[in-house]
Design a protein around this motif. Structure first.
Motif, PDB file in Angstrom:
ATOM      1  N   VAL A 182       0.836  -1.200   0.000  1.00 60.39           N
ATOM      2  CA  VAL A 182       0.000   0.000   0.000  1.00 60.39           C
ATOM      3  C   VAL A 182       0.871   1.250   0.000  1.00 60.39           C
ATOM      4  CG1 VAL A 182      -1.641   1.350   1.368  1.00 60.39           C
ATOM      5  CG2 VAL A 182      -1.991  -1.105   1.070  1.00 60.39           C
ATOM      6  N   SER A 234       2.351   1.940  -3.440  1.00 58.46           N
ATOM      7  CA  SER A 234       1.410   2.081  -4.557  1.00 58.46           C
ATOM      8  C   SER A 234       1.094   3.548  -4.846  1.00 58.46           C
ATOM      9  CB  SER A 234       0.094   1.352  -4.245  1.00 58.46           C
ATOM     10  OG  SER A 234       0.311  -0.005  -3.973  1.00 58.46           O
ATOM     11  N   ARG A 250      -4.096   2.312  -5.946  1.00 57.97           N
ATOM     12  CA  ARG A 250      -3.952   1.547  -4.710  1.00 57.97           C
ATOM     13  C   ARG A 250      -4.951   0.392  -4.623  1.00 57.97           C
ATOM     14  NH1 ARG A 250      -2.796   5.574  -0.184  1.00 57.97           N
ATOM     15  NH2 ARG A 250      -0.837   5.635  -1.343  1.00 57.97           N
TER      16      ARG A 250
END
Length: 375
Positions: free
Chosen positions: A303, A306, A311
């Motif tokens: 996460v 990203s 995401r």
């Protein structure tokens, strides 16, 4: 909880319907197909139509699964029940987690992710524990667990009906299928995190699918309650590790998690070789902690790396990798068990998992030394 209720009941189903470990692993693995389908088809829907409609849909799929198991006869019904359960879990993986975080009072906001984690993994651990105890000490072992599940789901359904919507729904907006992809600039981070997640979920799938067979056929303990407790220990350990490890820096936690996963899998192999229940329990504790840390911190790393606008698709791809790990390795273990025996198959699968976890560990250590400021 409903997704893991059948775990200690497979031994009863196999005795009544006359199937072996291979069929058990296939019945278990089709659950992952339902999860993956839900992640792809419904992964973005709650952002468009709102959390509440998806929460209601997830509860309805879970109710349908419990009804199918409650009335189950032939093998295809067991598989249908598992697919429906997987769809429910796939919907809740995104929609319910987001809802818990969004609806938490300001004073609880920092604890909301931990609460969502405890509800998710803790619920998975409660399933085999509750079903194992009811199957061992209650009436109608193939019916009572699902009656209890339906009662709980009825309460959940009423609660969801009165939950406030946490998303500003745009009139006329249409949901779309969730794309799966990983940007080129973060594929290194994604790959090493996914290897660790794959190893951890392979252990989790093996335990959830065939632990009752390990307990009865290898250890020689013929108790549904004991089998359920063993699986519950793995999930409980994972839950505690994820909550306790929240404040540990990502790279360090990944190193600790992968190390624990390697050690835990080796202990599990030792338990199978020694045919020792105590050693299996110790392996479940260590492996569960390793799985919890490596998966949660792997997700945090993914996460964090990203791009914000991509995401959701990267996170969904990470979850798909994890759920593939629940299905393919355990089916392979079922085929191996049919040819080599259950104990050898378990040793081979866990050895392969140890190698994967070791690969992720070495890779993470190398990256941590290369970029010490990020560790």
């Amino acid at each position: 909880m409903g997704t893991t209720l059948p775990t200690p009941l497979y031994a009863i189903y196999s005795g009544e319907l006359g199937f072996g470990v291979l069929t058990t692993t296939i019945i278990f693995a089709v659950y992952a197909a339902g999860v993956i389908a839900a992640l792809i088809l419904f992964g973005r829907w709650s952002d468009v139509v709102g959390r509440r409609p998806l929460l209601i849909a997830g509860a309805l799929f879970s109710i349908a699964s419990a009804v199918v198991f409650l009335t189950a006869g032939p093998i295809w019904q067991l598989m249908l029940g598992r697919v429906l359960s997987g769809v429910s879990a796939g919907i809740y993986a995104g929609a319910a987690t987001a809802a818990v975080i969004e609806l938490a009072p300001a004073s609880w906001r920092s604890r909301a992710p931990a609460i969502a984690t405890a509800a998710n993994i803790g619920g998975l651990g409660l399933g085999p524990l509750v079903a194992g105890l009811l199957a061992e000490y209650g009436p109608a072992p193939l019916r009572t667990p699902f009656i209890v599940d339906l009662v709980l789901l009825a309460v959940v359904g009423v609660g969801i009906w009165f939950v406030s919507e946490s998303v500003d729904v745009t009139p006329g907006a249409r949901p779309s299928v969730q794309r799966l992809s990983v940007p080129a600039e973060m594929r290194g981070v994604f790959t090493r995190a996914s290897i660790a997640a794959f190893a951890g979920f392979a252990v989790m799938g093996s335990f959830t699918g065939v632990a009752p067979s390990f307990v009865s056929q290898i250890i020689g303990i013929d108790s549904h309650a004991v089998a359920g407790i063993l699986v519950a220990i793995l999930f409980l350990s994972s839950t505690i590790a994820q909550i306790v490890g929240r404040s540990v820096p990502t790279e360090r936690a990944l190193i600790i998690g992968c190390s624990l996963l390697v050690a835990g899998v080796l202990v599990l192999i030792g338990g199978l070789v020694a045919k020792s229940f105590v050693v299996l329990v110790l392996g479940a504790v260590i492996s569960g902690a390793g799985q919890g840390l490596s998966f949660s911190k792997g997700l945090a790393a993914v996460v964090g790396a990203s791009p914000e606008h991509r995401r959701a698709e990267v996170t969904s791809t990470y979850f798909v990798v994890a759920y593939v790990a629940i299905s393919l390795p355990i089916v392979g273990q079922g085929f191996a068990a049919a040819h080599w025996g259950l104990q050898t198959a378990g040793e081979v699968l866990n050895s392969a998992v140890a190698v994967l976890a070791l690969l992720a560990l070495v890779w993470t250590i190398i990256e941590a030394r290369r970029t010490p400021a990020d560790a």
